[in-house]
Design a protein around this motif. Structure first.
Motif, short mmCIF file in Angstrom:
data_model
loop_
_atom_site.label_atom_id
_atom_site.label_comp_id
_atom_site.label_asym_id
_atom_site.label_seq_id
_atom_site.Cartn_x
_atom_site.Cartn_y
_atom_site.Cartn_z
N LYS A 183 41.41 40.37 43.75
CA LYS A 183 41.49 41.58 44.57
C LYS A 183 40.26 42.40 44.24
N LYS A 184 39.35 42.52 45.18
CA LYS A 184 38.10 43.25 44.95
C LYS A 184 38.30 44.74 45.16
N SER A 185 38.12 45.48 44.08
CA SER A 185 38.15 46.94 44.15
C SER A 185 36.72 47.49 44.11
N GLU A 202 43.02 45.22 38.74
CA GLU A 202 43.77 45.15 40.01
C GLU A 202 44.36 43.76 40.23
N SER A 203 43.56 42.73 40.02
CA SER A 203 43.99 41.35 40.29
C SER A 203 45.09 40.88 39.34
N ASP A 250 47.01 42.92 37.50
CA ASP A 250 48.03 43.95 37.36
C ASP A 250 48.23 44.32 35.89
N CYS A 267 33.28 39.45 37.25
CA CYS A 267 34.19 40.44 37.83
C CYS A 267 34.05 41.77 37.11
N ASP A 282 38.24 45.12 39.08
CA ASP A 282 38.74 43.96 39.82
C ASP A 282 39.75 43.18 38.98
#
Length: 107
Positions: free
Chosen positions: A97-99, A36-37, A39, A29, A33
């Motif tokens: 959550k893929k950024s 975001e995932s 937090d 990752c 990512d």
């Protein structure tokens, strides 16, 4: 002795155990990512990733300015067993959550 103590110390934190479980589940990752995932603010995340890397659990691959983290392979027996135990913990794992896309982060 020093390596053993670094490894044990790295595992003595709930956030780092969650990071190991997350990377074990989702694979490599980007920092964005993970941020975001999970937090988590970047400075806190970076500190935990550094500790896990120095303890021999993680590898990092740089792509431009971004770091992509994954479980190091191969792991020695002690770290492999620690990871195996972490897989059995009751942990609420957030979704990935893929950024990032194609090695580039959007945040």
């Amino acid at each position: 002795m020093e390596i053993f103590l670094k490894t044990v110390s790295a595992l003595n934190d709930e956030t780092r155990v969650l990071l190991l479980r997350f990377l074990d589940e989702y694979g490599e990752c980007c920092v964005c990512d993970l941020q975001e995932s999970l937090d988590m603010i970047q400075s806190r995340l970076s500190r935990h990733l550094k500790i896990l890397k120095e303890a021999g659990f993680l590898r990092v691959e740089r792509k431009g300015t971004w770091g992509f983290y994954a479980i190091r392979s191969p792991l020695d027996r002690f770290r492999t067993e620690a990871l195996r135990e972490i897989r059995h913990l009751e942990t609420a794992l957030p979704p990935l959550k893929k950024s990032s896309q194609n090695g580039a982060c959007k945040i």
